[in-house]
Every structure is written in C-alpha cells, then in structure tokens.
Scaffold this active site. Structure first.
Site, PDB file in Angstrom:
ATOM      1  N   ASP A 202       0.982  -1.214   0.045  1.00  0.00           N
ATOM      2  CA  ASP A 202       0.119  -0.005  -0.069  1.00  0.00           C
ATOM      3  C   ASP A 202       0.872   1.185   0.073  1.00  0.00           C
ATOM      4  O   ASP A 202       2.005   1.137   0.130  1.00  0.00           O
ATOM      5  CB  ASP A 202      -0.929  -0.088   1.414  1.00  0.00           C
ATOM      6  CG  ASP A 202      -2.170   0.888   0.963  1.00  0.00           C
ATOM      7  OD1 ASP A 202      -2.304   1.702   0.152  1.00  0.00           O
ATOM      8  OD2 ASP A 202      -3.137   0.624   1.676  1.00  0.00           O
ATOM      9  N   TRP A 203       0.429   2.351  -0.327  1.00  0.00           N
ATOM     10  CA  TRP A 203       1.036   3.376  -0.571  1.00  0.00           C
ATOM     11  C   TRP A 203       1.713   3.905   0.792  1.00  0.00           C
ATOM     12  O   TRP A 203       0.919   4.531   1.559  1.00  0.00           O
ATOM     13  CB  TRP A 203       0.452   4.672  -1.235  1.00  0.00           C
ATOM     14  CG  TRP A 203       0.534   4.531  -2.778  1.00  0.00           C
ATOM     15  CD1 TRP A 203       0.551   5.804  -3.430  1.00  0.00           C
ATOM     16  CD2 TRP A 203       0.013   3.432  -3.668  1.00  0.00           C
ATOM     17  NE1 TRP A 203       0.589   5.333  -4.907  1.00  0.00           N
ATOM     18  CE2 TRP A 203       0.324   3.778  -4.856  1.00  0.00           C
ATOM     19  CE3 TRP A 203      -0.135   1.952  -3.308  1.00  0.00           C
ATOM     20  CZ2 TRP A 203       0.334   2.882  -5.983  1.00  0.00           C
ATOM     21  CZ3 TRP A 203      -0.240   1.156  -4.553  1.00  0.00           C
ATOM     22  CH2 TRP A 203      -0.149   1.732  -5.743  1.00  0.00           C
TER      23      TRP A 203
END
Length: 807
Positions: free
Chosen positions: A217-218
């Site tokens: 995930d970012w």
C-alpha cells in the site's frame, strides 16, 4: 531478461517511479506500468481533480446483487475506463471483510462473509483481466478498520485468520488468478504486512502457488531487509522509499539473497507482460463509451438498481403508483451522496440527485422539501453550482503561484477540488493557490474551505480570513515503532483535511474567489458552495406540512462521506443530525411513508415500525437519482440482498470495537462476526439479517431435498404479481460446537409471476472445512449438522439434516 540486468537496475525496478507508475527499462523492452485507484471509477494518474471519469455504484451496493455475472460486467466496464486512460492495473477490488459495522472503509469492500466476498471478487477480477487490465486484491490482511491504521496491530488467531480473513484472497486467487495483490498498512500478530513471511511467502506464494506480484500500500513499506525477505515485491509509491541504495547494500552484505531479488523482478516482469508493458507495447485504440453517453448511463442505472434492497414493504406500498402525489423530503433527496471518501473518490461528469431523478419522470406529482442538517464538513460541490468565470464551464479556476508571485500552473477543474500530490511535476514550490469562480445559487449558502493553509475567501460583499492547521495523528508525536507515520498526510492533508464553513447570502453570478497561502503539500484543497443547512425545527415543520398533503411521503436519509470514508472509522451507527426525528415526524403526519436509506453500511432505524416501507440504496454512483426513481416506481426491481447484518443498536454486534488498545486490536470474537455471531447468540437479534431482501414479489419454497451430501434442490414458486428475481441461500450449521453457521452457496433465479423453477444449490467445499491448529492444516468438518435454505437467517424456509460424506 533478468540475467541481463545488474543489481542496481534490478533494485530500481522494485520501487515505483512516481506515485502511480513503475520504472521502465529500455534495455529489456520494459515500459512503465501505470496504476490507478479504481474501486468505483478509474481516476487515472491525474490526482488534481481535472479529469472527469465515470463514477460507479459503491462496492456494497454492487455486492448486494449477489450476482457474479454483474460483477464480471463491472470488471469489464472498469477495464474500458482503464483502457481509455492507458492504465494497466486497477487497484481493486477491496476484499477485506465487514468485521465491525463501524469500519469507515466498509463501503469499498463487499461483505461480512468470506465466501460471498471471494466469489464476487473473482468475477470482478475475471472481468478486468479478460480485457487485459490487471486487478489488485487489497488489503492483505486483517485490515478491517481505519483507526490508527498505519500503526495498529491486528491480533487474530491462526484459525480465524485462515477461515475468515484469508479466505476471500484464497478464493479469488484460486478462481481468477489476479495479477497483483496489495499488502496492507497494519501489522498482523506483531509483524508488518509488508514484512510478513508467514502470510506473503508461506501462504500466498507457497501454499497457494501464487505467481503474481505483491505490492505495498502507498507508503506502507518501512524497511529494506525485512520487507524484501518478507515476500513484498514492489514498493509504492516512488521515487524514493526505503529500498534503493539500502537494498543494494543489503544484497551486497548477504542480508538479502540475489535469488530473492530475482524473484521480485520476475514477478514484476510477468505483470508487465500480462498488461502489455513488456516487449511490443499494447495499442490503445479502443472505442470507449463516454461517461455521459446514453449507453453508459443506462448501464450504471441498471447496476445500481439491481443491488438496491427492499427491507420492509407493508401493504406492498412499493412500487409507487404513477398517479400518487409524492412529498419527497430530506437533504439526501436534494444532495444525494453518490460515493464515499478517500482514495476511491473520482470527479464524475455529474451526480444525479434523487430529486432530479424523480422530477425527470413524466406524469409524476412531486413536491420536494429540503431536510435537516446532515453534515459537519462542507458539502461536495454539485456540478453547475460553481462556474469558471472566464469560460462559463462548470468548475473552478485554480492558479498555483510560487514564492515570488509568478504563476507556476493554471488548473481549470470540472469540480471545486484540486489535489497537489507527490508526482506533480511543478517548476517551483507552491506558495499560494488562487481560486476563481461564480456561483449559480440564490439565497443563503454555506461557503466552505477545505485544506491546510491560510485562507482568504471573497463571496460577494463578505470576506472570510482564517487559518486551517494540519491535523495530527494520535500517538507519540506522529511516529511509531516502524518509522515515521504518514497518518498526518494520508489521514489529514489528503484524506480528511481541515475545514471551515461560513454562511452568507448570494445571488446567481456572485463571484467566489480568494487565495490559500502557505498550502501544505501534498494536500487536497476545495472551495465549496452549497445551500445553507437549515435548523431542524423549520425543516421538520415544512416536511410534515408537505407530507400531510401528499398521498405518499418519501423521506431520504443517510450518511455522508464524513462517515463512509477511508482513514477514519465511525463512532456510531445512528444517522447524523436530527434525521431520526424528521422520519418520525413525517410518519406521524403522512398517510403512507417510505424511507430511502442513502448509506453504504448499516444504520440504526428506531423508526422502522413507524413507516410503511424501507428501501436501502447504498451510494449509487453518478446516476443515483435515476436508479432510485426506477426502483421506487418499479421500472427495475430492487432485488438486492444485504451483505452486512444490520444490528438493532450500537454495540449489538459480536465484533464491535475498531479502536486499538496499546496499539493492538484484538479480534477476540474469533470467527463469530456478523450473522455468525447473532446466530450463535453472541449478540442480540439484529434489525435485518445478512441476506435479507424482499424484492417486489412473494415466494414459496417447495419440496426441498438433498441431492447429494451437500447439495439441495428446491422448487421456488413466485406467488406474487410480477416477474421477480429470487436469491436462494444455502447455509450450514455444523454439529461441531466450536464452529459457527456459515453461508456455503447460493443461486439466483428469475421467475415469472405464477410460475416456479427448480433450483439446485451446492455447497462450496471451501466453506465446509476448518483449520486444524494442532496439525497446521485444513481438515473437513464432520459433515454432520443442518443445511438451511433461507432468505437470510431471519427467514428460514427449510432445514435438512446433512449427510456426512462417509456415511
């Protein structure tokens, strides 16, 4: 190809080149891979709010169809939207479970049941990937809440992890082979998801033999060695991040084997080959329907309407008759909420309100009355409320200026929002953002500001000056044991930035302009104008007066993107503001009352026995009003079935708390989430069971009998007055005392009025097993117990004694 690359080149490929792209490597014919947020629309690489794209119904509404064919069509639609923007991978579907109804991001996920979630996700993945667009299952794993999401530790026993939270991923991978998976922010049992050897390597890549790529995930990745050795293949976003030189040094020091790096690169190249970014590049010459085309709009109406769910319908008041006079009441009627908040937000060409949709129907007698206040934050600007003063087109003109006052960039957006992200290629630091618009509204309005900075807003004769400060995360100064937290940015300046709202009076053509000095970037900024929210006493008095004069009062209530959002959980399931008082007052004054619930997730309905019908419509996307009108008047049957159990009151679910204690969130309820907990007596009876939904007909189940150890055949008779769709649900209640009831299969059928059909439902073997912790393997349930045919567990139609396979 891998052998031709040196270590530096390999490592460079394993971190994104920008916010939503990966690095290219010309020497092996590798182009960039372009990724986009995608659960309810393909936003593309542009995060500034300029590009208008199609807005789909939200995930819970689509899932409420219980229709894998519909989810396949959704995947195909999104693939078309991705091809139009040269996107290779859509970052979805979200297949975390609805563990607690307080979860803020439930609107993006399918259901509380692992089998239903997994099979719907597989269909969605096939729809995307059959068109050459990669899917990305997210978020791996035990990521069912948003509170402290960057730092929290999900504590879940191995059996529950396997039987519930990993099962949707397992089913989707086995049935559809998604080309990528996304690791979550949270820890699982003390180990970061991006470093979790047990989940990423032993289970996903090992036991499941998964050949695809696992990305972060970012900004979720905190380490080089632990993450690289922990099964993570790609760090996002980039450039920068914890790998790069640190990972090169770790390989050279023998801390990370070269074989591990090569495996990461191999998976990246396989993804590139699958999406057309390796070797001969894919040609993007496909004709794609415009978001405003008649075909696309009709498609979106059908998608939304199919999942809408009739919860009650006393006296068959629904569908409405065309000659009935209707009082349409509520802020959600005139300002319908079409999508949730966070990374799934897009800028659609329009958002049709329920008032607009019903007004568009010919021959209806309709009175529209605004309702009570429903928001704390400023409302999203509806298209056409603000116009660019130079072009007259809908939207706002933003001008980004540097410290010396020179113009860096001008943005003309179709909405009132602009976002400055990590990957904006700007010539200088943004010191100020000017904005210019005119409004088309007349009368009292709320003028809002959203975003970190020092604001000056001019609205006609009024000027408002104030500072909006950066929100801070809970915890020890914004850091955690794995490094600096990104909660302040992702959960504050981007996901839910600070706001202020002031009330003034305008006329059509009034200028709305100003400047934001010292804007925090990355950040999201919006200037909003909306009809002023009314005081409850006046709103309720007008509503009851209109209701008393009409044949039917339709009250629209619901939540907003303040509750249905990434980065923040709910604190209650009660409707915001005085909406409950509004419904009760209208019900006491009206001849007949229909309540339309414009919410993605469960709400408390203290007035449920005071009204004649309740229609749950989710967050219906850009064609919301047309879809709701079609279902209210019966042009399309709302044949949805609930995907989440609706508790009768706050706290009345076996899994409730979403707040970690000391950083840990205990999944103490084990496998007894949702309907499983209610059925086992671990929570009071709910208002509406998972699987509940009435449609617009009545049904009889006849001659139910076993056709095998775990298959049931039943004759389903439509004894109502119109052709209708039924969803025959099969549950299994094991005799094992430590095993809960579970959905094991379903089958939908459409039957003409007065006719019947034989329906066979077979149990999916993956729902008839348990995790044997002592042996660390799957073991079959004994097979002893009851097979239950039901329309949700609140409406059981047949119980059959299961026959064990070895009997």
């Amino acid at each position: 190809m891998i052998a031709s690359l040196d270590l530096g080149s390999k490592v460079r490929l394993l971190t994104g080149a920008s916010t939503f792209t990966t690095a290219a490597e010309e020497s092996i014919g590798l182009g960039e891979i372009r990724l986009s947020d995608g659960p309810t629309g393909i936003r593309g690489l542009d995060s500034s709010g300029v590009r208008e794209v199609t807005l789909l119904p939200n995930a819970t509404l689509l899932a409420s169809s219980w229709d894998t064919r519909l989810l396949y069509d959704v995947g195909q639609l999104l693939a078309e939207e991705a091809l139009a923007q040269r996107i290779h991978v859509a970052l979805g579907p979200t297949i975390n479970l609805h563990r607690s109804p307080l979860g803020g991001r439930l609107f993006e996920a399918y259901s509380e049941d692992p089998l239903l979630t997994g099979l719907l996700a597989a269909a969605y993945v096939r729809g995307l990937q059959d068109a050459g667009i990669g899917a990305c299952l997210k978020h791996l794993v035990a990521n069912e809440s948003e509170t402290e999401r960057h730092t929290m530790n999900s504590v879940v026993d191995e059996a529950t992890l396997r039987e519930l939270y990993l099962t949707p991923f397992e089913v989707a991978i086995a049935d559809a082979d998604p080309w990528s998976v996304m690791d979550a922010y949270n820890d699982v049992n003390g180990v970061a998801s991006t470093e979790n050897v047990h989940v990423n390597t032993e289970i996903v890549k090992g036991e499941w033999n998964y050949s695809g790529l696992i990305m972060s995930d970012w900004l979720a990745t905190r380490t080089a060695v632990a993450a690289a050795n922990g099964g993570l293949d790609l760090v996002m976003p980039g450039p920068g991040g914890p790998w790069g030189e640190a990972l090169i040094a770790a390989v050279e020091a023998g801390e990370v084997p070269m074989s591990v790096i090569d495996d990461h690169v191999r998976r990246l190249l396989l993804l590139a080959a699958r999406v057309g970014a390796l070797g001969e590049q894919r040609l993007y010459d496909m004709e794609v329907p415009a978001p405003t085309s008649i075909g696309r709009r009709d498609q979106l109406v059908q998608l939304a309407a199919t999942g809408m769910t009739v919860l009650t319908n006393r006296g068959s008041i629904l569908p409405l008759e065309p000659d009935q006079s209707v009082a349409l009441i509520g802020r959600h009627a005139v300002d319908t909420v079409c999508m949730g908040g966070g990374s799934s937000e897009v800028s659609p060409p329009h958002q049709v309100s329920i008032a607009e949709g019903m007004t568009a129907l010919p021959g209806t007698s309709l009175t529209v009355v605004d309702g009570v206040a429903v928001r704390t934050r400023p409302a999203t600007v509806r298209r056409g409320v603000l116009l660019d003063p130079e072009t007259g087109e809908p939207g706002v003109r933003f001008v980004l200026r540097s410290t010396d006052g020179s113009e860096i960039e001008e943005r003309r957006t179709g909405s009132a929002v602009t976002t400055i992200g990590w990957d904006d290629d700007l010539d200088a630091e943004v010191a100020a953002i000017e904005f210019h618009a005119v409004t088309t509204l007349d009368g009292p309005v709320d003028v809002g500001a959203i975003g970190v900075g020092d604001w000056t807003i001019h609205a006609g004769d009024d000027t408002f000056d104030y500072a909006l400060d950066q929100p801070h995360s809970d915890g020890d100064g914004g850091t955690d044991r794995r490094g600096p937290s990104m909660q302040d940015i992702l959960g504050g300046a981007l996901q839910q930035p600070p706001f202020r709202r002031d009330t003034t009076v305008v006329s059509s053509g009034t200028a709305i302009s100003g400047v934001i000095r010292r804007p925090m970037t990355p950040g999201r900024f919006a200037v909003t104008v909306a009809p002023a929210q009314r005081n409850s006493e006046d709103a309720i008095a007008e509503a009851t007066s209109a209701a008393a004069e009409a044949d039917v009062a339709v009250v629209v209530v619901g939540t907003t993107e303040e509750q249905e959002t990434e980065a923040f959980d709910k604190s209650t399931l009660h409707l915001p503001g005085d909406q409950d008082a509004l419904v009760s007052a209208v019900a006491s004054a009206a001849r007949k009352t229909v309540v339309v619930v414009n919410a993605a997730t469960p709400v408390i309905m203290p007035w449920r026995d005071e009204v004649d019908a309740i229609l749950w419509v989710g967050l219906p996307g850009q064609e919301a009003g047309h879809a709701v009108a079609a279902t209210l008047y019966g042009a399309v049957e709302p044949s949805g079935r609930l995907v989440t159990t609706f508790p009768a009151e706050d706290g009345q679910s076996a899994a409730w708390s979403v707040t970690p204690e000391g950083g840990d969130l205990e999944y103490a309820e084990g496998p007894y989430i949702g309907y499983r907990g209610h059925h086992a007596g671990r929570a009071p009876a709910p208002s509406f069971w998972f699987g509940h939904g009435l449609g617009y007909s009545s049904w009889e189940y006849r001659d139910a009998h076993l056709t095998g150890g775990s298959s049931v055949r039943v004759n389903v008779a439509n004894v109502g007055g119109r052709t209708s769709r039924e969803v025959v649900q099969l549950y299994f209640a094991p005799v094992e005392r430590d095993q809960p009831v579970r959905l094991v299969g379903w089958q939908d059928v459409t039957v003409a009025a007065g006719s019947s059909a034989d329906v066979e439902v077979s149990a999916d073997p993956r729902a008839l097993r348990r995790w044997d912790t002592s042996a660390s393997r799957w073991a079959p349930l004994s097979g002893r117990g009851q097979l239950i045919l039901a329309r949700g567990l609140g409406d059981v139609r047949a119980r059959l004694e299961a026959v064990p396979a070895d009997a």
